[in-house]
Scaffold this motif. Structure first.
Motif, PDB file in Angstrom:
ATOM      1  N   ILE A  55      44.796  27.741  48.156  1.00 44.05           N
ATOM      2  CA  ILE A  55      45.804  28.786  47.969  1.00 44.05           C
ATOM      3  C   ILE A  55      45.679  29.816  49.090  1.00 44.05           C
ATOM      4  CG2 ILE A  55      46.461  30.758  46.527  1.00 44.05           C
ATOM      5  CD1 ILE A  55      45.740  29.009  44.075  1.00 44.05           C
ATOM      6  N   GLU A  56      44.460  30.266  49.342  1.00 46.46           N
ATOM      7  CA  GLU A  56      44.245  31.318  50.336  1.00 46.46           C
ATOM      8  C   GLU A  56      44.661  30.867  51.738  1.00 46.46           C
ATOM      9  OE1 GLU A  56      40.472  33.465  48.100  1.00 46.46           O
ATOM     10  OE2 GLU A  56      40.106  32.026  49.702  1.00 46.46           O
ATOM     11  N   LEU A  57      44.454  29.606  52.046  1.00 49.81           N
ATOM     12  CA  LEU A  57      44.775  29.100  53.385  1.00 49.81           C
ATOM     13  C   LEU A  57      46.102  28.351  53.388  1.00 49.81           C
ATOM     14  CD1 LEU A  57      41.188  27.955  54.435  1.00 49.81           C
ATOM     15  CD2 LEU A  57      42.371  30.076  55.007  1.00 49.81           C
ATOM     16  N   LEU A  58      46.864  28.539  52.319  1.00 51.23           N
ATOM     17  CA  LEU A  58      48.210  27.965  52.212  1.00 51.23           C
ATOM     18  C   LEU A  58      48.215  26.442  52.409  1.00 51.23           C
ATOM     19  CD1 LEU A  58      50.099  30.738  54.209  1.00 51.23           C
ATOM     20  CD2 LEU A  58      49.700  30.612  51.731  1.00 51.23           C
ATOM     21  N   LEU A  59      47.222  25.799  51.920  1.00 52.15           N
ATOM     22  CA  LEU A  59      47.022  24.353  51.954  1.00 52.15           C
ATOM     23  C   LEU A  59      46.949  23.794  53.374  1.00 52.15           C
ATOM     24  CD1 LEU A  59      46.442  21.809  50.340  1.00 52.15           C
ATOM     25  CD2 LEU A  59      48.885  21.433  50.153  1.00 52.15           C
ATOM     26  N   ILE A  60      47.937  24.043  54.195  1.00 55.33           N
ATOM     27  CA  ILE A  60      47.924  23.480  55.549  1.00 55.33           C
ATOM     28  C   ILE A  60      46.758  24.057  56.357  1.00 55.33           C
ATOM     29  CG2 ILE A  60      49.590  25.150  56.497  1.00 55.33           C
ATOM     30  CD1 ILE A  60      49.299  21.418  57.449  1.00 55.33           C
ATOM     31  N   GLY A  61      46.452  25.341  56.142  1.00 52.73           N
ATOM     32  CA  GLY A  61      45.302  25.953  56.817  1.00 52.73           C
ATOM     33  C   GLY A  61      44.002  25.318  56.373  1.00 52.73           C
ATOM     34  N   ALA A  62      43.922  24.978  55.092  1.00 52.16           N
ATOM     35  CA  ALA A  62      42.714  24.322  54.573  1.00 52.16           C
ATOM     36  C   ALA A  62      42.560  22.950  55.201  1.00 52.16           C
ATOM     37  CB  ALA A  62      42.789  24.228  53.051  1.00 52.16           C
ATOM     38  N   VAL A  63      43.655  22.237  55.348  1.00 52.34           N
ATOM     39  CA  VAL A  63      43.612  20.909  55.965  1.00 52.34           C
ATOM     40  C   VAL A  63      43.202  21.028  57.431  1.00 52.34           C
ATOM     41  CG1 VAL A  63      45.012  18.917  56.640  1.00 52.34           C
ATOM     42  CG2 VAL A  63      45.284  19.910  54.359  1.00 52.34           C
ATOM     43  N   LEU A  64      43.795  21.981  58.146  1.00 51.59           N
ATOM     44  CA  LEU A  64      43.466  22.154  59.567  1.00 51.59           C
ATOM     45  C   LEU A  64      42.006  22.546  59.756  1.00 51.59           C
ATOM     46  CD1 LEU A  64      46.683  23.946  60.875  1.00 51.59           C
ATOM     47  CD2 LEU A  64      45.948  21.591  61.333  1.00 51.59           C
ATOM     48  N   TRP A  87      29.042  19.335  55.494  1.00 52.70           N
ATOM     49  CA  TRP A  87      28.846  20.464  56.400  1.00 52.70           C
ATOM     50  C   TRP A  87      30.074  21.388  56.401  1.00 52.70           C
ATOM     51  CZ3 TRP A  87      30.770  22.470  60.998  1.00 52.70           C
ATOM     52  CH2 TRP A  87      29.897  23.282  61.725  1.00 52.70           C
ATOM     53  N   ASN A  88      31.220  20.867  55.974  1.00 52.03           N
ATOM     54  CA  ASN A  88      32.446  21.667  55.971  1.00 52.03           C
ATOM     55  C   ASN A  88      32.308  22.880  55.053  1.00 52.03           C
ATOM     56  OD1 ASN A  88      34.142  20.220  57.739  1.00 52.03           O
ATOM     57  ND2 ASN A  88      34.362  18.628  56.200  1.00 52.03           N
ATOM     58  N   SER A  89      32.881  23.997  55.476  1.00 52.00           N
ATOM     59  CA  SER A  89      32.728  25.245  54.720  1.00 52.00           C
ATOM     60  C   SER A  89      33.311  25.150  53.315  1.00 52.00           C
ATOM     61  CB  SER A  89      33.368  26.407  55.484  1.00 52.00           C
ATOM     62  OG  SER A  89      34.738  26.155  55.719  1.00 52.00           O
ATOM     63  N   ASN A  90      34.364  24.361  53.136  1.00 46.26           N
ATOM     64  CA  ASN A  90      34.928  24.245  51.783  1.00 46.26           C
ATOM     65  C   ASN A  90      33.946  23.554  50.844  1.00 46.26           C
ATOM     66  OD1 ASN A  90      35.341  21.751  53.057  1.00 46.26           O
ATOM     67  ND2 ASN A  90      37.107  21.273  51.793  1.00 46.26           N
ATOM     68  N   GLU A  91      33.259  22.538  51.338  1.00 43.88           N
ATOM     69  CA  GLU A  91      32.271  21.857  50.498  1.00 43.88           C
ATOM     70  C   GLU A  91      30.999  22.684  50.351  1.00 43.88           C
ATOM     71  OE1 GLU A  91      33.048  19.510  48.657  1.00 43.88           O
ATOM     72  OE2 GLU A  91      34.878  18.846  49.623  1.00 43.88           O
ATOM     73  N   GLN A  92      30.625  23.402  51.393  1.00 44.73           N
ATOM     74  CA  GLN A  92      29.452  24.273  51.294  1.00 44.73           C
ATOM     75  C   GLN A  92      29.643  25.290  50.171  1.00 44.73           C
ATOM     76  OE1 GLN A  92      26.548  24.896  53.572  1.00 44.73           O
ATOM     77  NE2 GLN A  92      26.837  22.806  54.292  1.00 44.73           N
ATOM     78  N   GLU A  93      30.790  25.935  50.155  1.00 42.38           N
ATOM     79  CA  GLU A  93      31.048  26.933  49.113  1.00 42.38           C
ATOM     80  C   GLU A  93      31.097  26.271  47.736  1.00 42.38           C
ATOM     81  OE1 GLU A  93      34.810  28.994  49.210  1.00 42.38           O
ATOM     82  OE2 GLU A  93      34.100  30.489  47.780  1.00 42.38           O
ATOM     83  N   SER A  94      31.778  25.145  47.632  1.00 39.27           N
ATOM     84  CA  SER A  94      31.942  24.500  46.328  1.00 39.27           C
ATOM     85  C   SER A  94      30.626  23.961  45.777  1.00 39.27           C
ATOM     86  CB  SER A  94      32.973  23.377  46.415  1.00 39.27           C
ATOM     87  OG  SER A  94      34.250  23.924  46.643  1.00 39.27           O
ATOM     88  N   TYR A  95      29.889  23.251  46.604  1.00 42.86           N
ATOM     89  CA  TYR A  95      28.618  22.693  46.109  1.00 42.86           C
ATOM     90  C   TYR A  95      27.625  23.792  45.764  1.00 42.86           C
ATOM     91  CZ  TYR A  95      29.624  17.764  46.730  1.00 42.86           C
ATOM     92  OH  TYR A  95      30.154  16.513  46.598  1.00 42.86           O
ATOM     93  N   ARG A  96      27.618  24.853  46.548  1.00 37.70           N
ATOM     94  CA  ARG A  96      26.615  25.899  46.326  1.00 37.70           C
ATOM     95  C   ARG A  96      26.953  26.803  45.153  1.00 37.70           C
ATOM     96  NH1 ARG A  96      25.675  27.466  52.579  1.00 37.70           N
ATOM     97  NH2 ARG A  96      24.688  29.320  51.715  1.00 37.70           N
ATOM     98  N   ASN A  97      28.155  26.708  44.629  1.00 40.22           N
ATOM     99  CA  ASN A  97      28.551  27.586  43.515  1.00 40.22           C
ATOM    100  C   ASN A  97      29.086  26.832  42.299  1.00 40.22           C
ATOM    101  OD1 ASN A  97      28.166  30.350  44.762  1.00 40.22           O
ATOM    102  ND2 ASN A  97      29.416  29.331  46.316  1.00 40.22           N
ATOM    103  N   GLN A  98      29.077  25.523  42.338  1.00 39.29           N
ATOM    104  CA  GLN A  98      29.683  24.748  41.255  1.00 39.29           C
ATOM    105  C   GLN A  98      28.947  24.874  39.920  1.00 39.29           C
ATOM    106  OE1 GLN A  98      29.563  20.832  42.950  1.00 39.29           O
ATOM    107  NE2 GLN A  98      27.442  20.469  42.379  1.00 39.29           N
ATOM    108  N   ASN A  99      27.699  25.277  39.956  1.00 44.82           N
ATOM    109  CA  ASN A  99      26.937  25.403  38.712  1.00 44.82           C
ATOM    110  C   ASN A  99      26.987  26.810  38.134  1.00 44.82           C
ATOM    111  OD1 ASN A  99      26.069  22.661  38.600  1.00 44.82           O
ATOM    112  ND2 ASN A  99      24.664  23.128  40.283  1.00 44.82           N
ATOM    113  N   ASN A 100      27.750  27.671  38.755  1.00 46.58           N
ATOM    114  CA  ASN A 100      27.930  29.034  38.255  1.00 46.58           C
ATOM    115  C   ASN A 100      29.331  29.141  37.645  1.00 46.58           C
ATOM    116  OD1 ASN A 100      28.343  31.716  37.804  1.00 46.58           O
ATOM    117  ND2 ASN A 100      27.957  32.375  39.917  1.00 46.58           N
TER     118      ASN A 100
END
Ligand SMILES: [Zn+2]
Length: 133
Positions: A55-64, A87-100
């Protein structure tokens, strides 16, 4: 919105290269899960973090950003494919916070950018992703 569909989960995870093992994949506004057995709290939290990022990156920004980070990690850092994905920042954030379960309630907008410069090395063992501090 969570959709139980092994076919769509497989199709969208083709783009990550993990179509044989992916339990869920998110393409705003949908979370596709392979089966109802995958509707468990940490997976849903993980995918909801991806929804917020998209949402924040308007989907296309997230893909890019995903493409740029993946190319950098593969071509410059020479990481193997699976490590490049993690290593991607989207996975870094998700994996590191998925248990919270409260993470999204307290998350600041564009928190994904914090993980652009704050990487941790993830490992994959016995079907689970772990990382060291
Ligand atoms: Zn993910």
């Amino acid at each position: 919105m969570v959709i139980i569909s092994a076919r769509w989960c497989y199709f969208f995870s083709l783009f990550t290269g993990f179509h044989k093992t992916a339990k869920a994949v998110t393409v705003f506004p949908f979370i596709f899960v392979r089966s109802k057995d995958e509707i468990i709290p940490w997976i849903i939290t993980h995918e909801r973090i991806h929804i917020r990022q998209q949402i924040e990156l308007l989907l296309i920004g997230a893909v890019l950003l995903y493409i740029i980070e993946t190319l950098y990690s593969l071509l410059v850092l020479r990481l193997p494919w699976y490590e490049a994905y993690l290593w991607n920042s989207n996975e870094q954030e998700s994996y590191r916070n998925q248990n919270n379960p409260d993470y999204l309630k307290n998350r600041k907008p564009f928190s994904q950018f914090h993980y652009l410069m704050n990487k941790r090395k993830f490992t994959h063992k016995d079907g689970a992703v772990t990382y060291s501090d």
